[in-house]
Scaffold this motif. Sequence first.
Motif, PDB file in Angstrom:
ATOM      1  N   VAL A 170       0.825  -1.204   0.000  1.00  0.00           N
ATOM      2  CA  VAL A 170       0.000   0.000   0.000  1.00  0.00           C
ATOM      3  C   VAL A 170       0.860   1.255   0.000  1.00  0.00           C
ATOM      4  CG1 VAL A 170      -1.708   1.340   1.285  1.00  0.00           C
ATOM      5  CG2 VAL A 170      -1.945  -1.155   1.126  1.00  0.00           C
ATOM      6  N   ASN A 171       1.879   1.298   0.851  1.00  0.00           N
ATOM      7  CA  ASN A 171       2.763   2.466   0.951  1.00  0.00           C
ATOM      8  C   ASN A 171       4.129   2.159   0.344  1.00  0.00           C
ATOM      9  OD1 ASN A 171       0.823   4.040   2.367  1.00  0.00           O
ATOM     10  ND2 ASN A 171       1.335   2.947   4.244  1.00  0.00           N
ATOM     11  N   TRP A 172       4.120   1.595  -0.853  1.00  0.00           N
ATOM     12  CA  TRP A 172       5.365   1.114  -1.452  1.00  0.00           C
ATOM     13  C   TRP A 172       6.385   2.223  -1.678  1.00  0.00           C
ATOM     14  CZ3 TRP A 172       7.294   1.411  -6.720  1.00  0.00           C
ATOM     15  CH2 TRP A 172       6.587   2.300  -7.535  1.00  0.00           C
ATOM     16  N   GLU A 173       5.893   3.440  -1.944  1.00  0.00           N
ATOM     17  CA  GLU A 173       6.809   4.541  -2.228  1.00  0.00           C
ATOM     18  C   GLU A 173       7.695   4.882  -1.027  1.00  0.00           C
ATOM     19  OE1 GLU A 173       3.067   6.322  -0.547  1.00  0.00           O
ATOM     20  OE2 GLU A 173       3.527   4.782  -2.035  1.00  0.00           O
ATOM     21  N   GLU A 174       7.222   4.587   0.190  1.00  0.00           N
ATOM     22  CA  GLU A 174       8.002   4.898   1.383  1.00  0.00           C
ATOM     23  C   GLU A 174       9.212   3.974   1.542  1.00  0.00           C
ATOM     24  OE1 GLU A 174       5.350   4.814   4.699  1.00  0.00           O
ATOM     25  OE2 GLU A 174       3.966   6.294   3.824  1.00  0.00           O
ATOM     26  N   TRP A 175       9.193   2.841   0.841  1.00  0.00           N
ATOM     27  CA  TRP A 175      10.286   1.892   0.932  1.00  0.00           C
ATOM     28  C   TRP A 175      11.344   2.111  -0.140  1.00  0.00           C
ATOM     29  CZ3 TRP A 175      10.534  -1.078   5.172  1.00  0.00           C
ATOM     30  CH2 TRP A 175       9.351  -1.243   5.914  1.00  0.00           C
ATOM     31  N   LEU A 176      11.060   2.982  -1.084  1.00  0.00           N
ATOM     32  CA  LEU A 176      12.054   3.294  -2.110  1.00  0.00           C
ATOM     33  C   LEU A 176      13.136   4.177  -1.494  1.00  0.00           C
ATOM     34  CD1 LEU A 176       9.627   4.062  -5.092  1.00  0.00           C
ATOM     35  CD2 LEU A 176      10.940   1.961  -4.697  1.00  0.00           C
ATOM     36  N   LYS A 177      14.378   3.820  -1.706  1.00  0.00           N
ATOM     37  CA  LYS A 177      15.492   4.478  -1.011  1.00  0.00           C
ATOM     38  C   LYS A 177      16.165   5.592  -1.801  1.00  0.00           C
ATOM     39  CE  LYS A 177      14.928   1.708   2.440  1.00  0.00           C
ATOM     40  NZ  LYS A 177      14.269   2.228   3.671  1.00  0.00           N
ATOM     41  N   GLN A 178      15.859   5.718  -3.071  1.00  0.00           N
ATOM     42  CA  GLN A 178      16.536   6.732  -3.875  1.00  0.00           C
ATOM     43  C   GLN A 178      16.162   8.139  -3.392  1.00  0.00           C
ATOM     44  OE1 GLN A 178      14.854   4.156  -5.045  1.00  0.00           O
ATOM     45  NE2 GLN A 178      16.183   2.998  -6.420  1.00  0.00           N
ATOM     46  N   PRO A 179      17.070   9.103  -3.516  1.00  0.00           N
ATOM     47  CA  PRO A 179      16.797  10.471  -3.045  1.00  0.00           C
ATOM     48  C   PRO A 179      15.815  11.235  -3.925  1.00  0.00           C
ATOM     49  CG  PRO A 179      18.955  10.359  -4.077  1.00  0.00           C
ATOM     50  CD  PRO A 179      18.472   8.951  -3.985  1.00  0.00           C
TER      51      PRO A 179
END
Length: 298
Positions: A170-179
Amino acid sequence: MIKLVSIKPVVWRFSLLVLLVLGSGTLGWSQNPDSIHFANTHWTKERIAAGVRLYHHSFAKGTLFGTTENINFIKIKSGFFRKAKFALMAEAKTLRPTSDFMANNRKAIAAINGNFFDMKNGGAVDFIKVDGEVVNINRKNKNEKPDFHQKAAIVIDNGKLDIVKWDGLVNWEEWLKQPNIMLNGPLILKDNQRELLDSSSFNKNRHPRTAVGITKDGAVILLVVDGRHANSAGMSLFELTKVMQWLGCVQAINFDGGGSSTLWMKNKGVINHPSDNKKWDHQGERKVANVLYIRKGK
């Protein structure tokens, strides 16, 4: 430091043999008259900076998808990402034309409009993070699931761009580590396979379109198709997917389109024909929340 050079355009042509090889197999588009015509198209090519080229062609009525199409795209060769880097620029609430975002950016080489936004209140409706700072978060549906334009993303790390697909969280974007992250979509190509698109009007109707693709050898393509005019009908997402694949892309993502679709270049300004003023000129830009751009490397 990259020196921007304006030179007389030269003619560029796809290799029909190479494209037929790329298009062979289960996709079967090599037998399609549109793909054959596209493969033999003479494109105008212009050097913009080291490793950065602009391509343009206007397809006469009936020569592509049975209508007129005006296409511009920029291609950045994979070996030049130290000299030409990708970056994002965004406003949390204010909407501005793509050209305005670039107005005082001395390092900018070229730019396209970004993701979907709130035309009334400003700001993106999709997650965007710039240089480690979250500018806007997703505005979700009542069921808390991501919308169709929140299930893929452009991610940028150290100036290099990649395309990633929603992993189901659901909140997949929060797990992306790129700046630098810009959710967008829908994704139209993944690992050289066409993504499944439904028959919604957004997908099947022709509109101006903006898209980003990555080729098998790592080059990046920023493409804008004009539309809503007799000189260019625009494309459905099904047609856009074919074009990105015919250009050699194995990954590709759709951006916000319609009146937002804009391609800007340094020393040239807006080079496509944004449709918001309903005229065939370069003045019809729509104000947007953010942009993806190419800048000079350090």
